[in-house]
Design an enzyme around this catalytic site. Structure first.
Site, short mmCIF file in Angstrom:
data_model
loop_
_atom_site.label_atom_id
_atom_site.label_comp_id
_atom_site.label_asym_id
_atom_site.label_seq_id
_atom_site.Cartn_x
_atom_site.Cartn_y
_atom_site.Cartn_z
N ALA A 1 0.82 -1.21 0.00
CA ALA A 1 0.00 0.00 0.00
C ALA A 1 0.85 1.26 0.00
CB ALA A 1 -0.92 0.01 1.22
N THR B 1 -1.48 6.53 -2.66
CA THR B 1 -2.58 6.66 -3.63
C THR B 1 -3.15 5.31 -4.06
OG1 THR B 1 -0.97 6.77 -5.45
CG2 THR B 1 -1.74 8.86 -4.52
N ARG B 2 -2.29 4.33 -4.24
CA ARG B 2 -2.75 3.04 -4.73
C ARG B 2 -2.23 1.90 -3.87
NH1 ARG B 2 -1.31 6.00 -9.16
NH2 ARG B 2 0.78 5.13 -9.15
N TYR C 1 21.05 0.67 7.15
CA TYR C 1 20.54 1.84 7.87
C TYR C 1 20.83 1.73 9.37
CZ TYR C 1 17.77 4.24 4.24
OH TYR C 1 17.35 4.96 3.15
N GLY D 1 11.77 2.82 4.02
CA GLY D 1 10.44 2.43 3.59
C GLY D 1 10.31 0.91 3.55
N ASP E 1 8.56 -0.93 1.71
CA ASP E 1 8.57 -1.50 0.36
C ASP E 1 10.00 -1.77 -0.13
OD1 ASP E 1 9.12 1.25 0.24
OD2 ASP E 1 8.01 1.55 -1.63
N ARG E 2 10.93 -0.91 0.22
CA ARG E 2 12.32 -1.14 -0.19
C ARG E 2 12.87 -2.41 0.45
NH1 ARG E 2 15.78 3.93 1.14
NH2 ARG E 2 17.44 2.67 0.21
N SER F 1 6.26 5.62 -8.16
CA SER F 1 6.08 7.06 -7.94
C SER F 1 7.41 7.73 -7.68
CB SER F 1 5.13 7.29 -6.76
OG SER F 1 3.87 6.74 -7.03
#
Length: 244
Positions: free
Chosen positions: A7, A10-11, A91, A98, A100-101, A123
């Site tokens: 998620a 926006t999408r 990190y 994020g 997703d990464r 994006s």
């Protein structure tokens, strides 16, 4: 039944599985009151939900409430980690990465098990490098092509053009061509630098996902495309957590 969700703000992308076999997959809108309307009728049979998200907190909470109301099983959000089965995050503050990464990298690591570059051309364009030993070597975050188009539309009012996804690299001879060919020129520069980095770092593969993956490949990025790489990594992690 297991539901995987990737998620954004926006999408969202979703994948419904039974015994690790994909039953259905699709997309939804985070602004909708029913972001999973295509599979609403199945949500009552879902035993657990795994979510990877970079959405802002109010959208995450709205998605959580929607799922809690409709799914009888556990809803679990997964975030970036310091280490998982040989993949180690560079990190210092892993919560700043994020989800997703991390999940895209883990999907690539599980699929390849060796040094690779992981590109998510969505994006934003994210680039992450992983060594043969599983060390995350760092990466880059760039504005995505759609974001660049939008910036020119909104911040440079006198530049009138329509986005065109045809790939062309010769100098443009109209404003529209100059912008659209410029996006291809930027894509080419990204692809060329990626190839240089991969060679210099001694990595074996490039894996790419995201809506603009094909555009990068069209200008010469030598990469294998994995449209659901984030969901793949999320699924691997969720399976490991519940099998432990």
């Amino acid at each position: 039944m297991r539901l995987l969700i990737d998620a954004g703000n926006t999408r969202l992308k979703w994948r419904l599985e039974h015994d690790l076999t994909v039953i259905s997959q699709g997309r939804g809108s985070m602004s909708s009151d029913h972001p999973l309307s295509d599979i609403d009728q199945y949500l009552g049979t879902v035993s657990r939900v795994a979510v990877s998200t970079v959405a802002r907190e109010d959208l995450r909470m709205a998605l959580d409430a929607y799922l809690q109301e409709r799914v009888p099983g556990e809803v679990r959000f997964y975030w970036a980690e310091k280490e998982r089965l040989g993949l180690r995050n560079s990190y210092g503050n892993v919560s700043a990465m994020g989800a997703d990464r991390w999940h895209g990298m883990y999907g690539a690591w599980k699929k390849r098990g060796r040094g690779c570059a992981v590109i998510d051309a969505g994006s934003a364009i994210t680039i992450d490098y992983v060594s043969d030993s599983g060390n995350h070597l760092g990466g880059y975050i760039l504005p995505g092509l759609a974001m660049m188009f939008k910036s020119l539309k909104t911040d440079a009012a006198r530049i009138a053009f329509e986005p065109n996804h045809a790939v062309a690299l010769e100098p443009g001879q109209s404003t529209g061509e100059c912008v659209n060919h410029g996006m291809s020129w930027v894509s080419l520069a990204i692809a060329q630098q990626l190839h240089r980095d991969v060679e210099q770092l001694g990595l074996s593969d490039i894996l790419v996902t995201g809506g603009d993956a094909s555009r990068l490949q069209a200008v010469g990025l030598n990469a294998s495309e994995h449209p659901s790489l984030v969901l793949d990594g999320l699924g691997f992690i969720d399976h490991e957590v519940f099998s432990a």
